[in-house]
Design a protein around this motif. Structure first.
Motif, PDB file in Angstrom:
ATOM      1  N   ARG A   2       0.839  -1.195   0.000  1.00 15.71           N
ATOM      2  CA  ARG A   2       0.000   0.000   0.000  1.00 15.71           C
ATOM      3  C   ARG A   2       0.874   1.245   0.000  1.00 15.71           C
ATOM      4  NH1 ARG A   2      -3.675   0.020   5.055  1.00 15.71           N
ATOM      5  NH2 ARG A   2      -1.648  -0.230   6.026  1.00 15.71           N
ATOM      6  N   LYS A   6      -2.961   6.238   0.453  1.00 16.17           N
ATOM      7  CA  LYS A   6      -4.248   5.707   0.920  1.00 16.17           C
ATOM      8  C   LYS A   6      -4.683   6.379   2.222  1.00 16.17           C
ATOM      9  CE  LYS A   6      -6.529   1.275   1.956  1.00 16.17           C
ATOM     10  NZ  LYS A   6      -7.362   1.136   0.756  1.00 16.17           N
ATOM     11  N   GLN A  32      -5.411   0.113  -8.159  1.00 16.93           N
ATOM     12  CA  GLN A  32      -4.191  -0.703  -8.241  1.00 16.93           C
ATOM     13  C   GLN A  32      -2.992   0.052  -7.672  1.00 16.93           C
ATOM     14  OE1 GLN A  32      -3.556  -4.009  -9.419  1.00 16.93           O
ATOM     15  NE2 GLN A  32      -5.752  -4.072  -9.029  1.00 16.93           N
ATOM     16  N   ASN A  35      -3.743   0.787  -3.544  1.00 18.73           N
ATOM     17  CA  ASN A  35      -3.831  -0.398  -2.684  1.00 18.73           C
ATOM     18  C   ASN A  35      -2.655  -1.359  -2.835  1.00 18.73           C
ATOM     19  OD1 ASN A  35      -6.394   0.318  -1.592  1.00 18.73           O
ATOM     20  ND2 ASN A  35      -7.365  -0.383  -3.473  1.00 18.73           N
ATOM     21  N   HIS A  36      -2.005  -1.346  -4.005  1.00 19.92           N
ATOM     22  CA  HIS A  36      -0.965  -2.345  -4.268  1.00 19.92           C
ATOM     23  C   HIS A  36       0.348  -1.758  -4.772  1.00 19.92           C
ATOM     24  CE1 HIS A  36      -4.176  -5.225  -3.703  1.00 19.92           C
ATOM     25  NE2 HIS A  36      -4.866  -4.646  -4.660  1.00 19.92           N
ATOM     26  N   PHE A  38       0.937  -0.570  -7.732  1.00 22.33           N
ATOM     27  CA  PHE A  38       1.179  -0.938  -9.127  1.00 22.33           C
ATOM     28  C   PHE A  38       0.988   0.283 -10.026  1.00 22.33           C
ATOM     29  CE2 PHE A  38      -0.455  -5.455  -8.082  1.00 22.33           C
ATOM     30  CZ  PHE A  38       0.784  -5.788  -7.560  1.00 22.33           C
ATOM     31  N   GLU A  72       5.891   3.558   0.934  1.00 25.45           N
ATOM     32  CA  GLU A  72       5.126   2.382   1.369  1.00 25.45           C
ATOM     33  C   GLU A  72       4.467   2.667   2.703  1.00 25.45           C
ATOM     34  OE1 GLU A  72       5.759  -2.384   2.383  1.00 25.45           O
ATOM     35  OE2 GLU A  72       7.403  -1.175   1.593  1.00 25.45           O
ATOM     36  N   GLU A  75       1.574  -2.586   6.063  1.00 20.41           N
ATOM     37  CA  GLU A  75       0.380  -3.427   6.033  1.00 20.41           C
ATOM     38  C   GLU A  75      -0.100  -3.699   7.449  1.00 20.41           C
ATOM     39  OE1 GLU A  75      -1.380  -4.502   3.611  1.00 20.41           O
ATOM     40  OE2 GLU A  75      -0.147  -3.892   1.908  1.00 20.41           O
TER      41      GLU A  75
END
Length: 393
Positions: A2, A6, A32, A35-36, A38, A72, A75
């Motif tokens: 993530r 966010k 994408q 959340n990830h 990407f 980052e 999580e």
């Protein structure tokens, strides 16, 4: 992975769909990324970053925060399970799935919290939050323990059922009540063997291991039942009340429910020898349905209690939690936050209408939502958590 973006969006009260509209990319592309982590290969990364920063500036994001939004974001720790698996209400861009999340060190420092108000938070009776609704459940549990009653305590995961059971045990100990609590362990079932959980023999073994720990357990069903009766009678004649407490009772096979009826009918003269408390999730209500003919006799004898959502007790609950760590809740929450939490935790079953909505404002769900909101507010250096932050989490 993530991105910190966010949490920044949540702190600004903006959704991923809001961001997608503002920067001119598809919601799927933004999801994408946020959340990830990407980045779309077909789109210039620097251009996308510039658009995102311009959007956040337009929403009054702090300039210092803009330097960190593509880093980052940790999580959730531990099991990232749903806090409320029954919740199916959909927000604009995703289902309301609340995950367990730890309070970040940055959030603790920002709001001056010595520790999390929701981790290892119950160590004595004073730590237990008591509302007008749960007070009735507490009284019913103690009455069942002292008068050989039979009740079922039903509630969603995280609604506080186990906390009430633990508090009952602590009150019995501190008040020197003459009650012995018998707690069977949940036995793992063999694959395909649903009846492997809480078989009648396991209930008998739990009673005998608690009341007569040195005795060998009889092998025959008749001899074992007589042995249970004698152990319960001896305990009663010693001036003690016997209470059987079964957690995860929604897993009980019906053959065990029928066996419980036999145990509850054991007496010494006119006095019952065993009280029973069943504690389980909402499936227990269906198991104890009065329309099931094979368990009707035992269902008719069972007093059912349901764990209510916090709702009106929400402000007092959060104030209690923060007071226990030496912090005033008003230092953390701005006006309107409690109403925002209640509104956020209203769900509509899949395929239902607004008339079918229900509250999932249970302690565990509230805890997870509040931690996410505190982390998000701290990420954008907000002085307090606002209603917009709650709505964005």
């Amino acid at each position: 992975m993530r991105l910190r973006l966010k949490a920044v969006l949540a702190g600004l009260g903006k959704s991923q769909s809001d961001l997608a509209r503002e920067i001119g990319y598809s919601p799927a592309t933004v999801a994408q990324l946020v959340n990830h982590g990407f980045w779309p290969k077909s789109l210039p990364q620097n251009e996308m970053k510039d658009r995102i920063r311009r959007a956040l500036r337009a929403w009054a994001a702090d300039e210092a925060v803009l330097d960190t939004i593509f880093e980052e974001w940790p999580e959730p720790r531990g099991n990232a399970a749903r806090a409320c698996p029954l919740t199916e209400a959909q927000k604009e861009d995703e289902q309301m799935l609340l995950q367990n999340e730890s309070l970040t060190p940055e959030a603790r420092e920002h709001f001056g919290l010595p520790r999390s108000p929701f981790v290892d938070d119950i160590n004595c009776l004073e730590d237990v939050f008591v509302s007008s609704a749960t007070r009735r459940q507490r009284a019913a549990l103690m009455d069942c323990a002292l008068n050989q009653g039979f009740m079922a305590l039903v509630g969603e995961s995280g609604s506080g059922k186990s906390t009430l059971r633990e508090e009952l045990e602590e009150r019995i100990r501190k008040e020197n009540r003459p009650v012995i609590i018998i707690t069977p362990y949940v036995a793992e079932a063999e694959k395909g063997d649903r009846a492997g959980i809480y078989k009648p023999r396991q209930i008998a073994e739990a009673i005998l291991n608690t009341l007569a720990p040195g005795d060998s357990i009889k092998q025959g069903a008749q001899a074992r039942s007589r042995q249970v009766h004698e152990a319960l009678r001896a305990s009663r004649q010693a001036g003690l009340n016997n209470l059987l407490v079964i957690e995860e009772a929604h897993k009980l096979p019906k053959v065990t429910l029928r066996a419980l009826k036999s145990y509850m009918e054991l007496k010494d003269g006119l006095r019952r020898l065993l009280g029973v408390v069943l504690i389980g999730q909402t499936e227990l209500d269906r198991l104890l349905s009065a329309t099931a003919p094979d368990v009707r006799e035992i269902v008719q004898r069972c007093e059912r209690r349901v764990m209510p959502p916090l709702d009106d007790d929400l402000p007092a609950y959060l104030q209690h939690k923060f007071n226990r760590i030496g912090v005033q809740a008003d230092q953390v929450f701005a006006d309107g936050v409690y109403d925002a939490i209640r509104a956020r935790l209203v769900a509509i079953p899949r395929g239902g209408s607004a008339a079918d909505k229900f509250s999932v404002c249970h302690p565990l769900v509230v805890n997870n939502l509040v931690v996410r909101a505190i982390n998000a507010a701290a990420a954008v250096a907000m002085p307090r958590v606002t209603a917009d932050v709650i709505a964005g989490c």
